[in-house]
Design a protein around this motif. Structure first.
Motif, PDB file in Angstrom:
ATOM      1  N   HIS A 100      27.153  43.520  50.320  1.00  9.33           N
ATOM      2  CA  HIS A 100      27.366  44.324  51.523  1.00  9.33           C
ATOM      3  C   HIS A 100      26.105  45.161  51.742  1.00  9.33           C
ATOM      4  O   HIS A 100      26.026  46.314  51.321  1.00  9.33           O
ATOM      5  CB  HIS A 100      28.607  45.214  51.374  1.00  9.33           C
ATOM      6  CG  HIS A 100      29.851  44.451  51.055  1.00  9.33           C
ATOM      7  ND1 HIS A 100      30.530  43.698  51.987  1.00  9.33           N
ATOM      8  CD2 HIS A 100      30.527  44.290  49.882  1.00  9.33           C
ATOM      9  CE1 HIS A 100      31.580  43.129  51.421  1.00  9.33           C
ATOM     10  NE2 HIS A 100      31.599  43.462  50.143  1.00  9.33           N
ATOM     11  N   ARG A 103      31.230  50.583  55.595  1.00  8.69           N
ATOM     12  CA  ARG A 103      30.163  50.219  54.666  1.00  8.69           C
ATOM     13  C   ARG A 103      30.047  51.230  53.530  1.00  8.69           C
ATOM     14  O   ARG A 103      29.706  50.873  52.410  1.00  8.69           O
ATOM     15  CB  ARG A 103      28.831  50.090  55.407  1.00  8.69           C
ATOM     16  CG  ARG A 103      28.755  48.856  56.296  1.00  8.69           C
ATOM     17  CD  ARG A 103      27.337  48.579  56.759  1.00  8.69           C
ATOM     18  NE  ARG A 103      27.283  47.350  57.538  1.00  8.69           N
ATOM     19  CZ  ARG A 103      27.157  46.146  57.005  1.00  8.69           C
ATOM     20  NH1 ARG A 103      27.076  46.006  55.700  1.00  8.69           N
ATOM     21  NH2 ARG A 103      27.107  45.075  57.783  1.00  8.69           N
ATOM     22  N   LEU A 140      32.761  50.225  51.080  1.00 11.63           N
ATOM     23  CA  LEU A 140      32.378  49.019  50.356  1.00 11.63           C
ATOM     24  C   LEU A 140      31.234  49.300  49.384  1.00 11.63           C
ATOM     25  O   LEU A 140      31.161  48.684  48.318  1.00 11.63           O
ATOM     26  CB  LEU A 140      31.971  47.918  51.349  1.00 11.63           C
ATOM     27  CG  LEU A 140      33.087  47.390  52.257  1.00 11.63           C
ATOM     28  CD1 LEU A 140      32.530  46.395  53.263  1.00 11.63           C
ATOM     29  CD2 LEU A 140      34.193  46.740  51.425  1.00 11.63           C
ATOM     30  N   GLY A 169      31.788  50.063  45.649  1.00 14.54           N
ATOM     31  CA  GLY A 169      31.890  48.985  44.669  1.00 14.54           C
ATOM     32  C   GLY A 169      30.606  48.752  43.914  1.00 14.54           C
ATOM     33  O   GLY A 169      30.626  48.243  42.785  1.00 14.54           O
ATOM     34  N   SER A 220      29.160  41.189  40.886  1.00 13.92           N
ATOM     35  CA  SER A 220      30.386  41.009  41.670  1.00 13.92           C
ATOM     36  C   SER A 220      31.618  41.020  40.771  1.00 13.92           C
ATOM     37  O   SER A 220      32.710  41.406  41.194  1.00 13.92           O
ATOM     38  CB  SER A 220      30.325  39.686  42.445  1.00 13.92           C
ATOM     39  OG  SER A 220      29.253  39.679  43.347  1.00 13.92           O
ATOM     40  N   ALA A 225      37.730  49.987  46.106  1.00 10.49           N
ATOM     41  CA  ALA A 225      36.501  49.368  46.604  1.00 10.49           C
ATOM     42  C   ALA A 225      36.143  48.125  45.801  1.00 10.49           C
ATOM     43  O   ALA A 225      35.618  47.148  46.345  1.00 10.49           O
ATOM     44  CB  ALA A 225      35.351  50.372  46.560  1.00 10.49           C
ATOM     45  N   ASN A 226      36.435  48.149  44.510  1.00 12.18           N
ATOM     46  CA  ASN A 226      36.116  47.004  43.659  1.00 12.18           C
ATOM     47  C   ASN A 226      37.089  45.848  43.844  1.00 12.18           C
ATOM     48  O   ASN A 226      36.778  44.716  43.460  1.00 12.18           O
ATOM     49  CB  ASN A 226      36.073  47.425  42.190  1.00 12.18           C
ATOM     50  CG  ASN A 226      34.711  47.948  41.785  1.00 12.18           C
ATOM     51  OD1 ASN A 226      33.806  47.202  41.449  1.00 12.18           O
ATOM     52  ND2 ASN A 226      34.557  49.265  41.847  1.00 12.18           N
ATOM     53  N   ASN A 277      37.672  44.510  46.486  1.00  9.86           N
ATOM     54  CA  ASN A 277      36.977  43.630  47.425  1.00  9.86           C
ATOM     55  C   ASN A 277      36.135  42.578  46.703  1.00  9.86           C
ATOM     56  O   ASN A 277      35.784  41.543  47.272  1.00  9.86           O
ATOM     57  CB  ASN A 277      36.085  44.480  48.336  1.00  9.86           C
ATOM     58  CG  ASN A 277      35.332  43.658  49.354  1.00  9.86           C
ATOM     59  OD1 ASN A 277      35.941  43.032  50.201  1.00  9.86           O
ATOM     60  ND2 ASN A 277      34.012  43.648  49.257  1.00  9.86           N
ATOM     61  N   LYS A 278      35.818  42.846  45.408  1.00 12.07           N
ATOM     62  CA  LYS A 278      34.998  41.914  44.634  1.00 12.07           C
ATOM     63  C   LYS A 278      35.809  40.768  44.023  1.00 12.07           C
ATOM     64  O   LYS A 278      35.234  39.837  43.462  1.00 12.07           O
ATOM     65  CB  LYS A 278      34.284  42.652  43.491  1.00 12.07           C
ATOM     66  CG  LYS A 278      33.258  43.681  43.926  1.00 12.07           C
ATOM     67  CD  LYS A 278      32.620  44.311  42.690  1.00 12.07           C
ATOM     68  CE  LYS A 278      31.535  45.295  43.023  1.00 12.07           C
ATOM     69  NZ  LYS A 278      30.903  45.860  41.799  1.00 12.07           N
TER      70      LYS A 278
END
Length: 648
Positions: A65, A239, A242, A245, A392, A441-442, A444-445
């Motif tokens: 991101h 952003r 994100l 993360g 990631s 937020a993590n 999303n990984k």
């Protein structure tokens, strides 16, 4: 899933005042002792968080991101990193959680053992134990990713220093990782002497590089203000969320401060962090931010290595690789220690544990864990190929464990320390908001690699809970079929032939007659003159006081029931313990003593307890567990094993 609750030993629930004195009792006092321990802490404790500057800033701006390289984003990210370190590391771990030591020991399992006895509601107690066990399971996922991402990111500096060496990054990284795991079998005591000086040099170098860059762009120092982090979220909320993360990579390794507290003590870790490591890290991050402000996109290849002049980049690669190896070593050693604690607390089957140092009890080596970690780390390197891809997968295990630590801290504040609500609730609210935001937020990984530590965590969690539950079911079934000891003594002691010597019957239950004793009488038709029914208990404290290791009960007719109690860090040594017992008719002589063990063959059944697949998994784990003879250090020529079948 339900699991067995470990028994609570005396002293597990120390008061806040008791906790404050534990550190001074176990670690050297005075300026000289503090300085040596602080140097040792720099070498071991801060390896993981210390190598984060190699990739954290790069991933935040150039990762999955991407962020614009303008002053709003650069200042916002650095402000987030600084205040994350202050809230998560300095405030949460160094100031608050490190006060919750279990007789000087820290870590998720030590904290779990500490709070377990204070939760009277069984439903809540079971939930807390499950959280602690899951945090332990997540640690194993983290211990696989850390060596891979640390070593790979450091070696990738070769491509920055000399682009022609880019093809060698993967082979060199894999060779270093293989060598790192190979030397575990011979111990790291000698190599460990260099950890402190190497990390001291590393932190000094990265701080100097940061200062030189800041001197060219001094306005970067304004990023200390928290309003830049707030502006970042106001300017670009999605952003910014994100970015958390990747920003969290700057605080990965914070939990190591708490886990390694037993080795160095609170004060040395606090001194090292506040007066050396934290300033060095922030100077380097500030320097990287200043560099990105001046140079822009060309520096994104590796802001860490670009801080150094071209002629100094290759030496910096060597120094960073050494630091990455030290960070990996700390995680590997931590995996050995956590496994030993989990074995003692009844969450993992007995495994072969080897001591690599005669002087230091904590220097251990567990072959199965070592080689399993090596295979998984190499697979990660081959599958993800770059440190950018690995990041990631990195973070979700750490943030999950941090969130669980906050949950356990809630019990500590209200049940152990009895802090007032007006004090505790705002404090916990800050921790839950910060940890929850980072964990969310993590999430999303997960599709791009975060699934790996979660998958590893759930698999290991299943193994841990299956073993704990199956072990309790097995004990319950044996207890149901056990004959009362008084009835056995009255019927057998008068009729059976007695032979000279001592027979020690190992039993997991302090009640009833061991199966091995019944089988021995049934098949051999004799009883020894002195019979010891021996049970090993592991307390919820790391160490048991010298005079509290052994309790003895005379059952009459030459029968004695003995209970040996150990802490979850201590290693049971039955012959050594018996040598110190002088209240059992006569001293123990190994040449006259025989040890009888019962080895159960489990049969899956329809009894209520566990699902069939878990029963079969438990039976497989039991078959492959280390022999009790070796685990309890029994003399091989004095052991008799008697088998039996048992349905669970």
């Amino acid at each position: 899933m339900s699991i067995v609750q470990p028994s609570v030993g005396k002293g597990a629930a120390a008061s806040d005042g008791d906790l404050a004195s534990a550190d001074g009792d176990r670690h050297g006092r005075g300026k000289d002792g503090l300085a040596k321990l602080a140097l040792g802490a720099i070498g071991i404790v801060f390896g993981d968080i210390g190598t984060s500057p190699i990739y954290a800033m790069r991933e935040t701006f150039a990762g999955h991101h991407k962020l614009a390289l303008d002053s709003e984003h650069i200042f916002g990210v650095i402000s987030l990193m600084f205040w994350s370190m202050m809230i998560v590391v300095t405030f949460k771990y160094v100031t608050v959680i490190m006060r919750a030591d279990n007789k000087g020991e820290g870590g998720s399992l030590a904290l779990l053992a500490l709070v377990n006895g204070k939760t009277k509601n069984k439903r809540w107690s079971r939930g807390i134990i499950l959280l602690g066990v899951f945090a332990t399971a997540l640690f194993y996922g983290d211990s696989m990713i850390t060596p891979a991402v640390s070593v790979l990111s450091a070696v990738e500096g070769l491509a920055v220093a000399s682009p022609g060496l880019g093809k060698l990054v993967m082979p060199i990284a894999m060779a270093i990782i293989i060598g790192l795991f190979y030397i575990q079998r011979s111990g790291t005591a000698r190599v460990g002497l260099f950890f402190g000086p190497v990390m001291l040099l590393y932190f000094a170098v990265i701080a100097t590089l940061g200062v030189l860059s800041i001197a060219q762009t001094p306005e970067i120092l304004w990023a200390f203000s928290p309003h830049y982090a707030v502006e970042f979220f106001a300017l670009d909320p999605l952003r910014a969320f994100l970015a958390l993360g990747s920003v969290v990579l700057a605080v990965t390794g914070a939990e190591a401060l708490y886990a390694d507290m037993g080795h160095f003590g609170r004060n040395p870790i606090r001194v090292s962090w506040l007066f050396f490591v934290l300033p060095a890290l922030m100077l380097n991050y500030m320097g990287q931010g200043a560099l990105l402000s001046r140079v822009g996109a060309p520096a994104l290849e590796s802001p860490f290595y670009m801080l150094a002049a071209e002629n100094f980049r290759l030496p910096l690669v060597f120094l960073a690789t050494a630091a990455a190896c030290i960070a990996s070593q700390a995680v590997i050693s931590g995996a050995f220690s956590v496994t030993q604690q989990a074995i003692q607390l009844g969450f993992i089957p007995r495994l072969r544990i080897e001591h690599t140092s005669a002087a230091t009890a904590g220097q251990i080596y567990i072959p199965l864990v070592n080689w399993a970690l090596l295979v998984m780390v190499l697979l990660l390197v081959v599958f993800f190929r770059t440190s950018s891809n690995l990041t990631s997968a990195y973070g979700i295990a750490v943030t999950g464990a941090m969130l669980i630590d906050t949950c356990l801290l809630t019990v500590v504040l209200f049940k152990l320390w009895n802090w007032p609500v007006y004090y505790s609730v705002p404090l916990l609210a800050i921790f839950f908001v910060v940890d929850g935001a980072y964990f969310a937020a993590n999430l999303n990984k997960v599709p791009s690699g975060g699934w790996f530590p979660l998958l590893v965590g759930f698999i290991i969690f299943t193994f841990l809970t299956t073993w704990s539950k199956g072990r309790q079911l097995m004990i319950d079934r044996m207890r149901e079929s056990a004959m009362p000891i008084k009835v056995f003594i009255q019927s057998a002691a008068t009729s059976a032939t007695r032979v000279p010597g001592t027979a020690v019957f190992m039993t997991s239950s302090p009640d009833g007659v061991p199966h091995a004793l019944l089988h021995n009488l049934k098949h051999n038709k004799v009883l020894h003159e002195r019979i010891i029914l021996l049970t090993i208990k592991i307390a919820d404290v790391p160490y048991v006081a010298e005079g509290q290791h052994c309790s003895l009960e005379d059952l009459s007719a030459g029968f004695h029931r003995m209970v040996l109690k150990y802490g979850f860090i201590e290693e049971p040594d039955v012959p050594a313990a018996l040598a110190n017992v002088h209240r059992c008719g006569a001293d123990f002589r190994m040449i006259d003593t025989s040890f009888f063990l019962s080895r159960q063959t489990l049969l899956a059944s329809s009894h209520p307890g566990m699902m069939i697949w878990r029963e079969k998994l438990f039976a497989w784990m039991l078959r492959n567990a280390e022999s009790a003879m070796e685990f309890f250090r029994l003399p091989t020529n004095r052991v008799v094993e008697l088998g039996s079948q048992l349905e669970i």
